[in-house]
Design a protein around this motif. Structure first.
Motif, PDB file in Angstrom:
ATOM      1  N   ASP A 133      46.617 -46.590   4.005  1.00 43.79           N
ATOM      2  CA  ASP A 133      47.934 -46.454   3.908  1.00 43.79           C
ATOM      3  C   ASP A 133      47.950 -45.219   2.687  1.00 43.79           C
ATOM      4  N   VAL A 134      48.560 -44.143   2.900  1.00 44.05           N
ATOM      5  CA  VAL A 134      48.830 -42.998   1.841  1.00 44.05           C
ATOM      6  C   VAL A 134      49.056 -43.681   0.374  1.00 44.05           C
ATOM      7  N   GLU A 135      49.542 -44.856  -0.067  1.00 43.72           N
ATOM      8  CA  GLU A 135      49.582 -44.947  -1.087  1.00 43.72           C
ATOM      9  C   GLU A 135      48.939 -45.426  -1.852  1.00 43.72           C
ATOM     10  N   THR A 136      47.747 -45.408  -1.461  1.00 43.90           N
ATOM     11  CA  THR A 136      45.856 -45.127  -1.564  1.00 43.90           C
ATOM     12  C   THR A 136      45.963 -44.211  -1.696  1.00 43.90           C
ATOM     13  N   MET A 137      46.414 -42.987  -1.570  1.00 45.67           N
ATOM     14  CA  MET A 137      46.037 -41.497  -1.570  1.00 45.67           C
ATOM     15  C   MET A 137      45.236 -41.911  -3.915  1.00 45.67           C
ATOM     16  N   ASP A 138      45.780 -42.316  -4.313  1.00 45.34           N
ATOM     17  CA  ASP A 138      44.994 -41.361  -5.128  1.00 45.34           C
ATOM     18  C   ASP A 138      44.124 -42.031  -5.548  1.00 45.34           C
ATOM     19  N   THR A 139      43.441 -43.184  -5.827  1.00 45.36           N
ATOM     20  CA  THR A 139      42.569 -44.096  -5.551  1.00 45.36           C
ATOM     21  C   THR A 139      41.273 -43.019  -4.576  1.00 45.36           C
ATOM     22  N   ALA A 140      41.452 -43.133  -3.072  1.00 40.87           N
ATOM     23  CA  ALA A 140      40.546 -42.900  -2.850  1.00 40.87           C
ATOM     24  C   ALA A 140      40.378 -41.050  -2.564  1.00 40.87           C
ATOM     25  N   LEU A 141      41.865 -40.249  -3.276  1.00 41.95           N
ATOM     26  CA  LEU A 141      40.784 -39.152  -3.236  1.00 41.95           C
ATOM     27  C   LEU A 141      40.248 -38.935  -4.951  1.00 41.95           C
ATOM     28  N   ARG A 142      40.382 -39.569  -6.168  1.00 45.50           N
ATOM     29  CA  ARG A 142      39.977 -39.697  -7.785  1.00 45.50           C
ATOM     30  C   ARG A 142      38.420 -40.371  -7.090  1.00 45.50           C
ATOM     31  N   SER A 143      38.552 -40.666  -5.909  1.00 44.17           N
ATOM     32  CA  SER A 143      36.624 -41.216  -5.786  1.00 44.17           C
ATOM     33  C   SER A 143      35.691 -39.951  -5.028  1.00 44.17           C
ATOM     34  N   SER A 144      36.306 -39.263  -4.732  1.00 44.39           N
ATOM     35  CA  SER A 144      36.139 -37.987  -3.020  1.00 44.39           C
ATOM     36  C   SER A 144      35.661 -36.988  -3.946  1.00 44.39           C
ATOM     37  N   ASP A 145      34.930 -36.315  -2.844  1.00 39.50           N
ATOM     38  CA  ASP A 145      35.124 -34.628  -4.115  1.00 39.50           C
ATOM     39  C   ASP A 145      35.363 -33.918  -2.171  1.00 39.50           C
ATOM     40  N   ILE A 146      36.721 -34.443  -2.087  1.00 35.36           N
ATOM     41  CA  ILE A 146      37.800 -33.453  -1.027  1.00 35.36           C
ATOM     42  C   ILE A 146      38.408 -32.682  -1.664  1.00 35.36           C
ATOM     43  N   ARG A 147      38.524 -32.186  -0.819  1.00 36.88           N
ATOM     44  CA  ARG A 147      39.561 -30.756  -1.558  1.00 36.88           C
ATOM     45  C   ARG A 147      40.557 -29.866  -0.500  1.00 36.88           C
ATOM     46  N   ILE A 148      40.223 -30.477   0.494  1.00 39.08           N
ATOM     47  CA  ILE A 148      40.638 -29.334   1.843  1.00 39.08           C
ATOM     48  C   ILE A 148      41.507 -30.621   2.474  1.00 39.08           C
ATOM     49  N   ALA A 149      42.925 -30.646   2.790  1.00 43.47           N
ATOM     50  CA  ALA A 149      43.819 -31.679   3.954  1.00 43.47           C
ATOM     51  C   ALA A 149      44.349 -31.037   4.464  1.00 43.47           C
ATOM     52  N   LEU A 150      44.119 -31.666   6.185  1.00 41.29           N
ATOM     53  CA  LEU A 150      45.500 -31.913   7.071  1.00 41.29           C
ATOM     54  C   LEU A 150      46.386 -32.186   6.787  1.00 41.29           C
ATOM     55  N   LEU A 151      47.363 -31.267   7.124  1.00 39.79           N
ATOM     56  CA  LEU A 151      48.827 -32.118   6.951  1.00 39.79           C
ATOM     57  C   LEU A 151      49.485 -32.402   8.232  1.00 39.79           C
ATOM     58  N   THR A 152      49.888 -33.029   9.287  1.00 41.76           N
ATOM     59  CA  THR A 152      50.097 -33.659  10.033  1.00 41.76           C
ATOM     60  C   THR A 152      51.222 -35.066  10.116  1.00 41.76           C
ATOM     61  N   VAL A 153      51.704 -35.107   8.580  1.00 44.81           N
ATOM     62  CA  VAL A 153      53.354 -35.516   8.478  1.00 44.81           C
ATOM     63  C   VAL A 153      54.251 -34.425   9.226  1.00 44.81           C
ATOM     64  N   PRO A 154      55.363 -35.583   9.123  1.00 44.63           N
ATOM     65  CA  PRO A 154      56.757 -35.209  10.214  1.00 44.63           C
ATOM     66  C   PRO A 154      57.524 -33.684   9.395  1.00 44.63           C
ATOM     67  N   ALA A 155      58.674 -32.940   9.300  1.00 43.18           N
ATOM     68  CA  ALA A 155      58.875 -31.584   8.469  1.00 43.18           C
ATOM     69  C   ALA A 155      59.179 -32.394   7.593  1.00 43.18           C
ATOM     70  N   ASN A 156      59.743 -33.042   7.216  1.00 42.78           N
ATOM     71  CA  ASN A 156      60.473 -33.480   6.284  1.00 42.78           C
ATOM     72  C   ASN A 156      60.168 -34.290   4.794  1.00 42.78           C
ATOM     73  N   ALA A 157      59.024 -34.451   5.440  1.00 43.50           N
ATOM     74  CA  ALA A 157      57.588 -35.375   5.057  1.00 43.50           C
ATOM     75  C   ALA A 157      56.369 -34.386   4.611  1.00 43.50           C
ATOM     76  N   ALA A 158      56.708 -33.086   4.513  1.00 39.03           N
ATOM     77  CA  ALA A 158      55.703 -32.630   4.004  1.00 39.03           C
ATOM     78  C   ALA A 158      55.452 -31.537   3.273  1.00 39.03           C
ATOM     79  N   GLN A 159      56.234 -31.323   2.462  1.00 39.11           N
ATOM     80  CA  GLN A 159      56.380 -30.850   1.237  1.00 39.11           C
ATOM     81  C   GLN A 159      56.693 -32.113  -0.260  1.00 39.11           C
ATOM     82  N   SER A 160      56.750 -33.167   0.194  1.00 39.12           N
ATOM     83  CA  SER A 160      56.716 -34.501  -0.811  1.00 39.12           C
ATOM     84  C   SER A 160      55.290 -34.564  -0.808  1.00 39.12           C
TER      85      SER A 160
END
Lengths: 206, 206
Positions: A133-160
């Motif tokens: 769930d995208v709602e878990t982004m906080d927890t998932a990224l905080r405990s990782s060393d991920i620094r690169i994202a692929l962004l494949t959401v619809p255009a109207n959700a991309a900026q947020s």
């Protein structure tokens, strides 16, 4: 290696040189001249020599470039001597295709986290990755060393979504949404938009 | 419109301006200054003015650009006042995602023919397109006005497939395979390779 202040346009060509050198290496070549490299890569030899001279040159006059040596140097310059874990946000048709794409892992890029907002997609497994769930982004990224994202959401959700990713430590975004993201200094964005490429091609089709 | 000899790098930026102008139009804007456009598109205003001056300018000093007028002109320059039918060769994960991508049709690009070599994929229907045997390329292209191809075959099949497409009248290829195609004069290629983009980004992540 300490990095001089290199024009971004020069940096953008280094991956292309590296790709072609890897190809030559697989074909059993050991040395390549800037003319041969030029012919393969479609960039003038003088440009190639100038680009590489920013980093010290690497070539031997009259002999060309030692391919393995140049590959090693380019990999070091581009920070490719490590595995880069990545998050993908948006697991629609394109997102699923990218999760399944084996070309990333071959080059040291690994999608380790997939996020989506759709309850029908959350929990499904794609190529060994269970979509969260995208709602878990906080927890998932905080405990990782991920620094690169692929962004494949619809255009109207991309900026947020991009803003949220940056708030959680993402430093580089490969954006597939057909919009121009506004992001703070220090965050790098690259865009992939096939429509823009097609519109460039049709200029020449009259 | 007769076309002067415009640098390709200038042409490559026009679709980006068009995308941003369409966005402004949807937001209800009627006029935009080169400074506002610059801020949106991330390209210096002086560069935008210079690029557009190749085609006659379009702006009014102190007032800016009439958005609808500039969109009309850019669409005409880029040959976008028509539907462009396209063939896609290679209906794997990425090919399927592209067939389903609605962003093409919205901008006047329509995949009307899908070809693959895999008997398990030939005959299946994706978003209304029935995948044909790549062996039928000759017949299928001869009876069509398709001039643009999306190439989504594996890297080791990309050059031979591109050669076959060109032999059957294709004039522009959007190449998703991670290789540099060698094609005759008069055939345009654009490449989409996310790994090259990622390797460009990692330069800045130290």
């Amino acid at each position: 290696m300490a990095k001089p202040n290199i024009p971004d346009i020069v940096v953008s060509r280094l991956p292309l040189y590296l790709q072609t050198l890897n190809h030559l290496l697989r074909e059993g070549e050991e040395v390549v001249s800037s003319d041969e490299l030029s012919e393969k890569v479609g960039i003038p030899a003088v440009q190639i020599r100038k680009d590489l001279s920013f980093f010290g040159g690497f070539g031997v006059k009259g002999k060309g470039y030692d391919i393995i040596h140049l590959i090693d140097n380019l990999r070091s310059i581009l920070n490719l001597n490590q595995i880069w874990p990545m998050v993908i946000v948006g697991v629609g048709n394109l997102g699923q295709a990218l999760i399944r794409y084996q070309g990333f892992a071959r080059q040291g890029f690994e999608i380790v986290l997939a996020l989506d907002i759709n309850p029908n997609i959350i929990g499904t497994e794609i190529a060994g990755i269970v979509v969260q769930d995208v709602e878990t982004m906080d927890t998932a990224l905080r405990s990782s060393d991920i620094r690169i994202a692929l962004l494949t959401v619809p255009a109207n959700a991309a900026q947020s979504t991009a803003d949220a990713l940056v708030a959680h430590g993402i430093k580089a975004i490969l954006n597939y949404a057909p919009i121009i993201l506004k992001l703070p200094e220090g965050v790098r964005v690259a865009n992939i938009d096939p429509v823009l490429k097609l519109e460039h091609l049709t200029y020449y089709l009259s």
